[in-house]
Design a protein around this motif. Structure first.
Motif, PDB file in Angstrom:
ATOM      1  N   LEU A  40      -1.205  -0.281  -6.658  1.00  0.00           N
ATOM      2  CA  LEU A  40      -0.493   0.600  -7.574  1.00  0.00           C
ATOM      3  C   LEU A  40      -0.753   0.215  -9.023  1.00  0.00           C
ATOM      4  O   LEU A  40      -0.885   1.085  -9.901  1.00  0.00           O
ATOM      5  CB  LEU A  40       1.005   0.574  -7.270  1.00  0.00           C
ATOM      6  CG  LEU A  40       1.426   1.269  -5.971  1.00  0.00           C
ATOM      7  CD1 LEU A  40       2.889   1.000  -5.672  1.00  0.00           C
ATOM      8  CD2 LEU A  40       1.166   2.770  -6.062  1.00  0.00           C
ATOM      9  N   ARG A  43      -4.054   1.494  -9.890  1.00  0.00           N
ATOM     10  CA  ARG A  43      -4.007   2.953 -10.021  1.00  0.00           C
ATOM     11  C   ARG A  43      -3.497   3.355 -11.396  1.00  0.00           C
ATOM     12  O   ARG A  43      -3.962   4.316 -11.999  1.00  0.00           O
ATOM     13  CB  ARG A  43      -3.103   3.529  -8.931  1.00  0.00           C
ATOM     14  CG  ARG A  43      -2.931   5.034  -8.956  1.00  0.00           C
ATOM     15  CD  ARG A  43      -2.137   5.478  -7.729  1.00  0.00           C
ATOM     16  NE  ARG A  43      -1.962   6.920  -7.730  1.00  0.00           N
ATOM     17  CZ  ARG A  43      -0.849   7.539  -8.113  1.00  0.00           C
ATOM     18  NH1 ARG A  43       0.177   6.809  -8.534  1.00  0.00           N
ATOM     19  NH2 ARG A  43      -0.749   8.845  -8.086  1.00  0.00           N
ATOM     20  N   ARG A  44      -2.564   2.626 -11.916  1.00  0.00           N
ATOM     21  CA  ARG A  44      -1.998   2.977 -13.222  1.00  0.00           C
ATOM     22  C   ARG A  44      -2.951   2.695 -14.375  1.00  0.00           C
ATOM     23  O   ARG A  44      -2.752   3.167 -15.481  1.00  0.00           O
ATOM     24  CB  ARG A  44      -0.697   2.206 -13.422  1.00  0.00           C
ATOM     25  CG  ARG A  44       0.427   2.763 -12.533  1.00  0.00           C
ATOM     26  CD  ARG A  44       1.656   1.904 -12.566  1.00  0.00           C
ATOM     27  NE  ARG A  44       2.696   2.450 -11.718  1.00  0.00           N
ATOM     28  CZ  ARG A  44       3.802   1.802 -11.381  1.00  0.00           C
ATOM     29  NH1 ARG A  44       4.003   0.571 -11.826  1.00  0.00           N
ATOM     30  NH2 ARG A  44       4.715   2.369 -10.607  1.00  0.00           N
ATOM     31  N   GLN A  48      -7.454   6.626  -9.454  1.00  0.00           N
ATOM     32  CA  GLN A  48      -6.587   7.615  -8.830  1.00  0.00           C
ATOM     33  C   GLN A  48      -6.582   7.447  -7.317  1.00  0.00           C
ATOM     34  O   GLN A  48      -7.590   7.640  -6.651  1.00  0.00           O
ATOM     35  CB  GLN A  48      -7.057   9.027  -9.197  1.00  0.00           C
ATOM     36  CG  GLN A  48      -6.946   9.333 -10.681  1.00  0.00           C
ATOM     37  CD  GLN A  48      -5.522   9.168 -11.194  1.00  0.00           C
ATOM     38  OE1 GLN A  48      -4.567   9.667 -10.595  1.00  0.00           O
ATOM     39  NE2 GLN A  48      -5.373   8.476 -12.302  1.00  0.00           N
ATOM     40  N   GLN A  50      -4.223   8.522  -3.926  1.00  0.00           N
ATOM     41  CA  GLN A  50      -3.112   9.333  -3.458  1.00  0.00           C
ATOM     42  C   GLN A  50      -2.039   8.447  -2.824  1.00  0.00           C
ATOM     43  O   GLN A  50      -2.354   7.597  -1.981  1.00  0.00           O
ATOM     44  CB  GLN A  50      -3.606  10.366  -2.447  1.00  0.00           C
ATOM     45  CG  GLN A  50      -4.554  11.398  -3.030  1.00  0.00           C
ATOM     46  CD  GLN A  50      -3.894  12.195  -4.150  1.00  0.00           C
ATOM     47  OE1 GLN A  50      -2.724  12.559  -4.069  1.00  0.00           O
ATOM     48  NE2 GLN A  50      -4.651  12.461  -5.199  1.00  0.00           N
ATOM     49  N   PRO A  51      -0.767   8.621  -3.213  1.00  0.00           N
ATOM     50  CA  PRO A  51       0.297   7.748  -2.676  1.00  0.00           C
ATOM     51  C   PRO A  51       0.374   7.756  -1.159  1.00  0.00           C
ATOM     52  O   PRO A  51       0.533   6.709  -0.539  1.00  0.00           O
ATOM     53  CB  PRO A  51       1.568   8.334  -3.304  1.00  0.00           C
ATOM     54  CG  PRO A  51       1.105   9.035  -4.538  1.00  0.00           C
ATOM     55  CD  PRO A  51      -0.259   9.561  -4.219  1.00  0.00           C
ATOM     56  N   MET A 121       7.260   1.684  -1.960  1.00  0.00           N
ATOM     57  CA  MET A 121       6.872   2.938  -2.599  1.00  0.00           C
ATOM     58  C   MET A 121       8.044   3.560  -3.344  1.00  0.00           C
ATOM     59  O   MET A 121       7.876   4.147  -4.420  1.00  0.00           O
ATOM     60  CB  MET A 121       6.319   3.912  -1.558  1.00  0.00           C
ATOM     61  CG  MET A 121       5.018   3.445  -0.899  1.00  0.00           C
ATOM     62  SD  MET A 121       3.646   3.214  -2.039  1.00  0.00           S
ATOM     63  CE  MET A 121       3.197   4.909  -2.376  1.00  0.00           C
ATOM     64  N   ALA A 124       8.497   1.756  -6.559  1.00  0.00           N
ATOM     65  CA  ALA A 124       7.437   2.139  -7.494  1.00  0.00           C
ATOM     66  C   ALA A 124       7.553   3.590  -7.951  1.00  0.00           C
ATOM     67  O   ALA A 124       6.760   4.048  -8.773  1.00  0.00           O
ATOM     68  CB  ALA A 124       6.066   1.917  -6.848  1.00  0.00           C
ATOM     69  N   ARG A 125       8.523   4.319  -7.386  1.00  0.00           N
ATOM     70  CA  ARG A 125       8.754   5.736  -7.725  1.00  0.00           C
ATOM     71  C   ARG A 125       7.522   6.596  -7.446  1.00  0.00           C
ATOM     72  O   ARG A 125       7.133   7.443  -8.246  1.00  0.00           O
ATOM     73  CB  ARG A 125       9.183   5.880  -9.188  1.00  0.00           C
ATOM     74  CG  ARG A 125      10.490   5.180  -9.498  1.00  0.00           C
ATOM     75  CD  ARG A 125      10.893   5.366 -10.954  1.00  0.00           C
ATOM     76  NE  ARG A 125      12.145   4.677 -11.239  1.00  0.00           N
ATOM     77  CZ  ARG A 125      12.733   4.653 -12.438  1.00  0.00           C
ATOM     78  NH1 ARG A 125      12.139   5.288 -13.454  1.00  0.00           N
ATOM     79  NH2 ARG A 125      13.869   4.014 -12.618  1.00  0.00           N
ATOM     80  N   GLU A 126       6.924   6.347  -6.318  1.00  0.00           N
ATOM     81  CA  GLU A 126       5.757   7.114  -5.893  1.00  0.00           C
ATOM     82  C   GLU A 126       6.173   8.021  -4.733  1.00  0.00           C
ATOM     83  O   GLU A 126       6.761   7.556  -3.761  1.00  0.00           O
ATOM     84  CB  GLU A 126       4.627   6.194  -5.433  1.00  0.00           C
ATOM     85  CG  GLU A 126       4.049   5.327  -6.531  1.00  0.00           C
ATOM     86  CD  GLU A 126       3.160   6.122  -7.485  1.00  0.00           C
ATOM     87  OE1 GLU A 126       2.930   7.321  -7.235  1.00  0.00           O
ATOM     88  OE2 GLU A 126       2.707   5.539  -8.486  1.00  0.00           O
ATOM     89  N   LEU A 128       6.077  10.231  -1.341  1.00  0.00           N
ATOM     90  CA  LEU A 128       5.409  10.106  -0.048  1.00  0.00           C
ATOM     91  C   LEU A 128       5.518  11.441   0.692  1.00  0.00           C
ATOM     92  O   LEU A 128       6.362  11.612   1.574  1.00  0.00           O
ATOM     93  CB  LEU A 128       6.043   8.985   0.782  1.00  0.00           C
ATOM     94  CG  LEU A 128       5.820   7.560   0.282  1.00  0.00           C
ATOM     95  CD1 LEU A 128       6.651   6.571   1.080  1.00  0.00           C
ATOM     96  CD2 LEU A 128       4.344   7.206   0.368  1.00  0.00           C
TER      97      LEU A 128
END
Length: 256
Positions: A40, A43-44, A48, A50-51, A121, A124-126, A128
């Motif tokens: 993660l 990714r930030r 990119q 996908q979660p 997840m 991390a506020r991702e 799903l």
């Protein structure tokens, strides 16, 4: 059939109650949380990912590790405790005992892995997304069955060799890569890509990813998942027969 199911569930319950290992804490909690955090963060910074694909990939990586170090060592632990030979020497349905123990070990591992991934997840506020819940459940059940059968295979193999721990160490990361659990098989050299076809978790990942995205899975995914799982089962049955023969005929099981 009723007797077999009774033996299966009794063995599963005993395995759930007696299996204790710090390795499961590492594989089921620490490892997936660390893998997710590192990915993660990457990714930030511009990559990119996908979660849903990330979460599913980490789940399968952790499941494979648990299959090797938990389900695969079920029988080895029985031998260390001095209970394997007496169990195998009894006239009970040995297959039901072994399958029950392996299934319980796989499910117990998932009870650590899945909540860890979900909580990480959420922290991390991702999102799903699961666009096809029914397909996701079906694929997840198939993956659990396949992992259990593979655990039976490696479990019997580990009992038949003195190098069980070395094999376990060597088997983990190659499957992560060659099975397409860490990176897409398309990124492998062409001559290595067919290796992924023999890893059932690769096809499980295809099915889970398709269910998360709400798209039809590849036409070969279900047949290949079933075929590889069946192949694992046949090899496991052969190894299991050799193991039983060492107890009942050769009496050499404890020499390995």
């Amino acid at each position: 059939m009723t007797g077999i199911l009774r033996v299966f569930f009794a063995s599963a319950v005993v395995q759930m109650r007696t299996q204790r290992s710090l390795v499961l804490i590492i594989i089921g909690i620490a490892q997936p949380a660390i893998f997710l955090a590192v990915t993660l963060l990457a990714r930030r910074t511009g990559n990119q990912v996908q979660p849903a694909s990330l979460a599913l990939g980490i789940c399968l990586v952790s499941l494979w590790g648990a299959t090797i170090w938990q389900t695969g060592f079920v029988l080895q632990s029985e031998r260390v405790d001095g209970t394997l030979a007496p169990v195998l020497s009894r006239p009970a349905n040995l297959g039901a005992v072994l399958v029950g123990k392996a299934a319980a070990s796989t499910i117990r591992s998932l009870l650590f892995v899945v909540p860890t991934v979900a909580v990480t997840m959420l922290v991390a506020r991702e999102p799903l997304p699961v666009a096809a819940p029914g397909a996701m459940v079906a694929a997840a059940l198939a993956v659990v069955v396949s992992a259990t059968v593979f655990g039976l295979l490696v479990g019997s193999l580990f009992v038949l060799t003195r190098a069980a721990y070395r094999i376990a160490e060597a088997a983990a990361y190659p499957v992560f890569i060659l099975g397409g659990l860490v990176l897409p098989p398309e990124l492998l050299p062409g001559w290595l890509q067919p290796v992924a076809w023999g890893v059932s978790l690769h096809w499980g990942a295809e099915l889970l990813s398709a269910a998360a995205a709400g798209v039809p899975p590849p036409g070969t995914a279900w047949p290949m998942l079933a075929g590889t799982t069946a192949a694992y089962g046949l090899i496991a049955a052969w190894l299991f027969e050799r193991m039983v023969n060492r107890v009942r005929r050769d009496g050499t099981l404890e020499l390995y």
